[in-house]
Motif scaffolding. Structure first.
Motif, PDB file in Angstrom:
ATOM      1  N   SER A  21      23.081  15.830 -45.125  1.00 44.85           N
ATOM      2  CA  SER A  21      21.612  15.761 -45.063  1.00 44.85           C
ATOM      3  C   SER A  21      20.994  16.559 -46.199  1.00 44.85           C
ATOM      4  O   SER A  21      20.009  16.127 -46.824  1.00 44.85           O
ATOM      5  N   ALA A  22      21.557  17.736 -46.458  1.00 48.08           N
ATOM      6  CA  ALA A  22      21.061  18.552 -47.565  1.00 48.08           C
ATOM      7  C   ALA A  22      21.194  17.808 -48.886  1.00 48.08           C
ATOM      8  O   ALA A  22      20.280  17.829 -49.725  1.00 48.08           O
ATOM      9  N   MET A  23      22.312  17.136 -49.084  1.00 44.05           N
ATOM     10  CA  MET A  23      22.511  16.383 -50.321  1.00 44.05           C
ATOM     11  C   MET A  23      21.465  15.273 -50.467  1.00 44.05           C
ATOM     12  O   MET A  23      20.950  15.032 -51.563  1.00 44.05           O
ATOM     13  N   ALA A  24      21.143  14.616 -49.359  1.00 44.61           N
ATOM     14  CA  ALA A  24      20.139  13.550 -49.409  1.00 44.61           C
ATOM     15  C   ALA A  24      18.776  14.098 -49.798  1.00 44.61           C
ATOM     16  O   ALA A  24      18.063  13.517 -50.635  1.00 44.61           O
ATOM     17  N   VAL A  25      18.398  15.246 -49.217  1.00 46.09           N
ATOM     18  CA  VAL A  25      17.083  15.822 -49.525  1.00 46.09           C
ATOM     19  C   VAL A  25      17.080  16.420 -50.932  1.00 46.09           C
ATOM     20  O   VAL A  25      16.072  16.348 -51.642  1.00 46.09           O
ATOM     21  N   TYR A  26      18.189  17.010 -51.364  1.00 46.47           N
ATOM     22  CA  TYR A  26      18.280  17.491 -52.747  1.00 46.47           C
ATOM     23  C   TYR A  26      18.077  16.333 -53.727  1.00 46.47           C
ATOM     24  O   TYR A  26      17.476  16.503 -54.793  1.00 46.47           O
ATOM     25  N   THR A  27      18.585  15.149 -53.373  1.00 46.79           N
ATOM     26  CA  THR A  27      18.407  13.981 -54.236  1.00 46.79           C
ATOM     27  C   THR A  27      16.930  13.632 -54.359  1.00 46.79           C
ATOM     28  O   THR A  27      16.439  13.310 -55.453  1.00 46.79           O
ATOM     29  N   LEU A  28      16.196  13.692 -53.241  1.00 49.77           N
ATOM     30  CA  LEU A  28      14.754  13.435 -53.290  1.00 49.77           C
ATOM     31  C   LEU A  28      14.044  14.498 -54.130  1.00 49.77           C
ATOM     32  O   LEU A  28      13.116  14.188 -54.892  1.00 49.77           O
ATOM     33  N   ALA A  29      14.483  15.747 -53.993  1.00 52.92           N
ATOM     34  CA  ALA A  29      13.905  16.819 -54.813  1.00 52.92           C
ATOM     35  C   ALA A  29      14.181  16.578 -56.292  1.00 52.92           C
ATOM     36  O   ALA A  29      13.317  16.818 -57.150  1.00 52.92           O
ATOM     37  N   PHE A  30      15.380  16.104 -56.596  1.00 53.80           N
ATOM     38  CA  PHE A  30      15.740  15.780 -57.983  1.00 53.80           C
ATOM     39  C   PHE A  30      14.802  14.708 -58.537  1.00 53.80           C
ATOM     40  O   PHE A  30      14.291  14.832 -59.662  1.00 53.80           O
ATOM     41  N   LEU A  31      14.545  13.661 -57.752  1.00 50.84           N
ATOM     42  CA  LEU A  31      13.649  12.597 -58.202  1.00 50.84           C
ATOM     43  C   LEU A  31      12.231  13.115 -58.395  1.00 50.84           C
ATOM     44  O   LEU A  31      11.531  12.722 -59.341  1.00 50.84           O
ATOM     45  N   ALA A  32      11.783  14.006 -57.499  1.00 46.97           N
ATOM     46  CA  ALA A  32      10.446  14.585 -57.642  1.00 46.97           C
ATOM     47  C   ALA A  32      10.352  15.432 -58.905  1.00 46.97           C
ATOM     48  O   ALA A  32       9.338  15.411 -59.613  1.00 46.97           O
ATOM     49  N   HIS A  33      11.412  16.191 -59.210  1.00 50.53           N
ATOM     50  CA  HIS A  33      11.416  16.975 -60.443  1.00 50.53           C
ATOM     51  C   HIS A  33      11.404  16.075 -61.673  1.00 50.53           C
ATOM     52  O   HIS A  33      10.740  16.379 -62.674  1.00 50.53           O
ATOM     53  N   ILE A  34      12.143  14.959 -61.607  1.00 51.50           N
ATOM     54  CA  ILE A  34      12.116  13.997 -62.711  1.00 51.50           C
ATOM     55  C   ILE A  34      10.691  13.490 -62.914  1.00 51.50           C
ATOM     56  O   ILE A  34      10.197  13.380 -64.049  1.00 51.50           O
TER      57      ILE A  34
END
Length: 367
Positions: A21-34
């Protein structure tokens, strides 16, 4: 004689779900940072520098004087016609030898949309870190011990601590949001490697690790590693930003140049890397001393030339040389950054290379 606690499979499985779950939310955070970096506006530093290059010398001197601190007055017509003072917040670099350039506008690039995306990214990172931390805690609770007995557990805990250090700096109002994209990217790589290559089932400790020193020695090493990682990222970004500044005002305005222009100034990145490495070095030293004390209790000697011990000492010497060069020889800038990166490369080799490819008393990788 004590009987080892059995493994709570429910908690072990819950830990796995939380990490995913953490990995999934980190991925969303990565996209937001992009999105934050993509939709942010251009840096005014490069724009103003290029304008000075194209202008006449007299006009350039006038613009430089205005940029370096002259206040301008603008009148707002309507509702009283109040006048407001505006002071430019950038200093233009006019030549390769001039280090007067101030920090870039940040990841969001002074853009409202970029700022909103950046705030969303921080919120998602915080949520991901909560899942991440709970996953680490659940892993330890499943076997009632410290959750860092093998490389999988060390990697997941190390990642949680690194993100915790970053969020702690933000909570202290430190302007480090520019680190978010690079940190989340590497945390995703760290967790991906942990769950795919380094994963081991939750199990009890080997006899040599049954000690309260496991909590002291390894926790100090992981906190130190998380901070040293942030220092290494800052050193890499310093090298990129310094090369960008060296090209002003004649560098081409490419997309990559706009990206570097929004980072803090090279001087700021260099100072941040030094301060975080210097602040954590005493804790890293204590972690090594604690490991020696634990070795004496477990194996009857403080030092045995085990590969892990040797490379830990090499890493300590590399960071000591970096700090010594900064404080006595006056090493700053690129030479110091290269030395800091060499020291962190020793840290990485000590973790991955020694644990996986070299046999010794510290062979607890579990793979």
């Amino acid at each position: 004689m004590t009987v080892a606690a059995s493994v709570n499979e429910n908690l072990a499985q819950l830990s796995n779900y939380l990490i995913y779950s953490a990995m999934a939310v980190y991925t969303l955070a990565f996209l937001a940072h992009i999105g934050e970096w993509t939709f942010g506006t251009r840096s005014r530093v490069a724009v103003q520098s290029r304008a000075l290059t194209d202008a006449e010398p007299a006009a350039g001197e006038a613009a430089k004087e205005a940029a370096s601190g002259a206040a301008t007055v603008s009148a707002e017509r309507g509702r009283g016609g109040a006048a407001t003072l505006e002071r430019p917040r950038i200093t233009v670099r006019t030549g390769p030898g001039d280090r007067g350039i101030e920090d870039g506008p940040g990841a969001a690039g002074d853009s409202e949309r970029g700022d909103v995306l950046g705030r969303i990214a921080i919120g998602l990172t915080t949520l991901a870190w909560a899942f991440h931390a709970m996953g680490v805690i659940a892993r330890g609770a499943s076997v009632q011990r410290a959750p860092w007995a093998n490389m999988y557990e060390f990697s997941t805990t190390f990642g949680a601590i690194t993100v915790g250090v970053y969020l702690g700096l933000l909570a202290l109002k430190k302007p480090v949001r520019w680190l978010g994209l690079f940190m989340v990217t590497t945390i995703l790589l760290d967790l991906g490697l942990a769950v795919s290559v380094l994963y081991t089932d939750s199990d009890q400790l080997v006899p040599a690790l049954h000690s309260y020193w496991l909590w002291i020695h390894v926790s100090c090493a992981m906190v130190s590693g998380g901070a040293l990682y942030l220092g290494a990222v800052s050193a890499v970004l310093y090298l990129c930003r310094d090369r960008y500044e060296a090209g002003l005002p004649h560098s081409e305005e490419t997309k990559l140049a706009r990206f570097w222009s929004r980072l803090p100034s090279a001087a700021t990145l260099d100072k941040f890397a030094y301060r975080i490495n210097a602040a954590i070095f005493p804790l890293w030293t204590f972690a090594i001393v604690a490991g020696a004390i634990w070795a004496e209790a477990a194996w009857g000697r403080y030092w045995g030339w085990d590969p892990k011990e040797v490379w830990t000492f090499i890493t300590w010497v590399a960071y000591a040389a970096y700090l010594h060069a900064r404080s006595t020889a006056g090493w700053k800038g690129r030479k110091a950054a290269y030395l800091a990166l060499i020291a962190f490369a020793c840290f990485l080799f000590n973790y991955y290379g020694i644990n996986i490819f070299v046999s010794g008393k510290h062979s607890y990788s579990g793979i």
